[in-house]
Design a protein around this motif. Sequence first.
Motif, PDB file in Angstrom:
ATOM      1  N   SER A   1      -3.418  -3.068  10.979  1.00  0.00           N
ATOM      2  CA  SER A   1      -4.626  -2.356  10.591  1.00  0.00           C
ATOM      3  C   SER A   1      -5.451  -3.166   9.600  1.00  0.00           C
ATOM      4  O   SER A   1      -4.925  -3.755   8.670  1.00  0.00           O
ATOM      5  N   MET A   2      -6.744  -3.199   9.845  1.00  0.00           N
ATOM      6  CA  MET A   2      -7.720  -3.704   8.870  1.00  0.00           C
ATOM      7  C   MET A   2      -8.792  -2.627   8.771  1.00  0.00           C
ATOM      8  O   MET A   2      -9.196  -2.050   9.776  1.00  0.00           O
ATOM      9  N   ARG A   3      -9.223  -2.395   7.594  1.00  0.00           N
ATOM     10  CA  ARG A   3     -10.088  -1.272   7.216  1.00  0.00           C
ATOM     11  C   ARG A   3     -10.816  -0.577   8.388  1.00  0.00           C
ATOM     12  O   ARG A   3     -11.661  -1.169   9.052  1.00  0.00           O
ATOM     13  N   PHE A  45      -6.674  -3.313   2.168  1.00  0.00           N
ATOM     14  CA  PHE A  45      -7.520  -3.149   3.359  1.00  0.00           C
ATOM     15  C   PHE A  45      -6.698  -3.009   4.630  1.00  0.00           C
ATOM     16  O   PHE A  45      -7.212  -3.220   5.716  1.00  0.00           O
ATOM     17  N   GLY A  46      -5.432  -2.686   4.498  1.00  0.00           N
ATOM     18  CA  GLY A  46      -4.552  -2.528   5.660  1.00  0.00           C
ATOM     19  C   GLY A  46      -3.473  -3.589   5.714  1.00  0.00           C
ATOM     20  O   GLY A  46      -2.360  -3.342   6.145  1.00  0.00           O
ATOM     21  N   GLY A  85      -3.458   4.478   2.851  1.00  0.00           N
ATOM     22  CA  GLY A  85      -3.848   3.964   4.167  1.00  0.00           C
ATOM     23  C   GLY A  85      -4.368   5.070   5.045  1.00  0.00           C
ATOM     24  O   GLY A  85      -4.120   6.257   4.809  1.00  0.00           O
ATOM     25  N   GLY A  86      -5.116   4.661   6.054  1.00  0.00           N
ATOM     26  CA  GLY A  86      -5.680   5.621   6.995  1.00  0.00           C
ATOM     27  C   GLY A  86      -6.680   6.562   6.336  1.00  0.00           C
ATOM     28  O   GLY A  86      -6.957   7.635   6.868  1.00  0.00           O
ATOM     29  N   GLN A 125       0.807  -1.221   0.000  1.00  0.00           N
ATOM     30  CA  GLN A 125       0.000   0.000   0.000  1.00  0.00           C
ATOM     31  C   GLN A 125       0.842   1.273   0.000  1.00  0.00           C
ATOM     32  O   GLN A 125       0.295   2.372   0.034  1.00  0.00           O
ATOM     33  N   GLU A 178     -12.231   4.316   4.210  1.00  0.00           N
ATOM     34  CA  GLU A 178     -12.591   3.339   5.234  1.00  0.00           C
ATOM     35  C   GLU A 178     -13.937   3.599   5.894  1.00  0.00           C
ATOM     36  O   GLU A 178     -14.514   2.708   6.501  1.00  0.00           O
ATOM     37  N   PRO A 215      -9.226   0.614  11.152  1.00  0.00           N
ATOM     38  CA  PRO A 215      -8.752  -0.079  12.352  1.00  0.00           C
ATOM     39  C   PRO A 215      -9.123   0.677  13.625  1.00  0.00           C
ATOM     40  O   PRO A 215      -8.956   1.880  13.706  1.00  0.00           O
TER      41      PRO A 215
END
Length: 736
Positions: free
Chosen positions: A383-385, A276-277, A541-542, A245, A697, A387
Motif C-alpha cells: 500500500s502507498m497512500r 504512507f503505507g 493505515g487505511g 505503522q 489518505e 492504495p
Amino acid sequence: MRASLSSESPEVTTTAGHLTSTIAIADPPALTTGAVGTPRPRIEGRAKVTGTARYAADVPMPDLAFGCVVTSTVSRGRIRDIDTSAVLHMPGVLGVIDHTNAPRLNPEAGNVFGPHGGLHLLQDDEIPHAGRPIALVVAETLEQARAAADALPVTYDQQPHDTAFFADHPAARSAFSRLPDPVKAMLGAASQDANVGDVDAELAASAVVVDERYSTPEEHCSAMEPHAATAWWEDERLHAVDSNQGPFNVARVLATLFSLNLEQVRVRAEHVGGGFGSKGLCGPQLILAVMATTRFGRPVRVTLTRKEVFLATAMRPLTEQAVRLGADADGHLRAIEHRPAYSSSPLGEYIEFCTEITKTLYAARAIRTQLTAVPVDLLPPFSMRGPGTTTGSFALESAIDELAERLHMDPLELRLRNEPTVGPVSGLPFSRRNLIPCLREGARRFGWSTRDHRPRMRREGHLLVGTGMAAVSFLSGAFPSSATITAQADGTFTVSIAATDLGTGARTALTAIAADALRVPADRIQIRIADSDLGPAWDAGGSRGTTSWAWAITEAAAKLRQELPGAAPPVTVTVDTAQLMTDQPARERHAFSAVFTEVTVDPATGEVRVRRLLGMFAVGRVINPLLARSQVIGGMIMGLSMALHEEALRDPSSGRHVNADFAGYHIAAHADVPDIEADFVPDYDPDDPSGIKGAGEIGTVGTAAAIANAVWHATGTRHRTLPIRLDRVVEMDPLR
Ligand code: MOS
C-alpha cells in the motif's frame, strides 16, 4: 454505551453563497469539554523541533552493533557465492548473515497481501527481484558495517528476468483468484469484481462513448525517516524499536516469523517520520535486526539507506487501466466499465483496489469491473497512500472528464447528474454521502461557474491556462482495537493504546477524544501509544487509525465513568472493540471530497505549474481542524507530485531501479506547491461512535486526475500516462 449520541442527525437546507445545497449538520455531542473540534498543535511538536524526540535509529543503547544490508544486483537467479571471508577481517566486523546461516523463519507466516504476512528473507539462494536483501553485515560501527557491506563479493547464477509490466501480459490473472477463502470473507464485496446490468448493451445504446486506457508508473512512499530498527533481547523477551505503522500487528508477524509467543515480543514505534503505507509491514530492517541480535547476542541497529528504502521496502504498483463509459446525450451514464491491471509479484498476493471507487462514485444502469494482477520480477507492491483508490481515481476521473468533453458539458454538472441514491453496485444505503456539498462548495470558492469549458481558450503571455476537477470517495469504518484507561488519584487519566503517530498528530487527536469522552480538560489526559504491550490495535493505515482507536477509547471512557463513582482510585478499565463490532449496519461508508485546480502550461518547455489547488472534504467529524487540514493538504501535495513528478524507472536489460534516490526520483518540493485551500463541509458518520470517517489518505486521491484534466483544458491534449513530464507536454511547433 452509545446512548449519549443520537444515531441520526437532522438534514438542513443551507445556502452557501449563491448555491443552495443540502448539508448534513454535525450531530451535536451530548456533553463535551470542547476538546474535539478545537485546533491544537501537536503534543510532541516541541520535542520534535528541539530534537529530543527519539526515532527508531536514535534510541541510546549500550553495546550497540550496526547492521548494513547487501541487496541483489540481479533481477532473477540464484546466489552462487557470498565470499564472507573477504570482509570478516575488516575493522570492526562481527560477522555476516546470509541464506547459509540465517535463522530459519517459520514458513507458516503467510505471504498474503505481499509482505504483510512476513518477508521470508535470507531463507534460500533464490533472487526474486533486484534490490532483494541477501545479506546483513554486522560491525561495531555504522561506518565499518557499511564499508564491509559495500566490499562483500557476491556472485550470481543469473536467469532471464521479466520486469516489463503490461496489461495483456501472459501471466495476467484475476487479482482475486488466489486469495484464501478467509481473506475473501474478510474483504466481502471488495474481493469481487462488480457486474451489474449489461455493459455491452448499454454502451451500444449510448449517445456518447469513451473508450480509453490510462497508466500510472511505479511509485515509492518516500517517507522522510528511512526505515530503521533497533532490536535486542532482554529478560527472555525480544525488544524492538522500529519505524512502523502498527507495533501490535508488526509484533504479531515478528512472533510468527521467529516462532515466538506474542508475549515474548515487544515492539515500539514511539516516533515515526512518515510511512504512507510503506511502514505497514514488518519491514526488512526489523527482520534483519532481529536475526542479528539473536545471532550476536547484543543490540543491533539496522537503518536502511535511502536507496535501500526504494529497493527493498514497498512500491505502488504500475497500473494500466481500460475504462469504457457510455452516456445519453443529457449526460446520464448508461455504462461504466473499469478494467485495471497492476504489477504484482510471485512472492505474494497483494490487491491494488483500483475499482472500489468505481463501485461508489456514480449511478449507472450497468457497471462492470475487472481487476487483474500481473506477476513480474519486481519488488512486491504494497500500500502507498490511498492504495488502489488513488490509481483507480486517476483513470476513472480522467475518463469522466473526457466524457464531459465529448458531451460538451460542464464536468461538474456531469457529476451532479449521476449522483446515486444508494450504492451503485451494492444497493446499500450510504451512511452519509456528502459529495454534492463538497462539489458545490468547492465550485463556489473556486469560481468554477465562470469557466469556459472549451480547451485552449485561456492564455497569459506565452502560457496556456486551464482548470480541472475531480470527485472522490474513500472507504471508511473502524477496525477492532483495545484501549486501557486508568483514573489516577490526582484526578488525571492515563490512556493507553497501541496507536502510532506517523507525524499526523494522532497523539493529539486521541487526547482530545479521551478528554471529551471522560468529560475532563485535555490537560488531565496522559496518553501512551505505540507499544505492542498495550494490546491489539489497528495500524495507522487505511485512513482508519483515528476511527478505530477513538472507538476503543470512547468505550473505555464510558465504562470508566460507570465504574468510577464510589471507587477508590486508581481505577483501570480495558475495552477491546472486537466484541462490539459484530452487528455493524450494512451500509456504504465513505468519506468524500472534490478537488479543483488551475494550472499553467508552457508549450515551449512543457513545464506544468499548479497555480491553485482547492479541496473540499467530507471526512466525518473533524477532531482537530489544524491537524486535519495538515493531513489533507499533505495528501494533495502527494497527488500533485504523482501528477507531475513521481516515476521509478527501470533499466530493461537489468531490471534495476535506476533512479533510487531523491536526485533522480522527483517529488514535489516547496517551489512546486502553490497556496492550497482545503476545508471541510459539515459531516458526521452516524455509524461511528465519534462520527469520524478518516482524513489520512483522501487528500491524495483525485488530485492527479484534476491536474491532468486541467492540463487538457489548458492545452487540448489528454495525458493518460503519469507523470505529466515535460517531454510529454512540450509542443515542438512554436506557431501552434
Ligand atoms: Mo496507508 S497507504 O493505508 O498507510
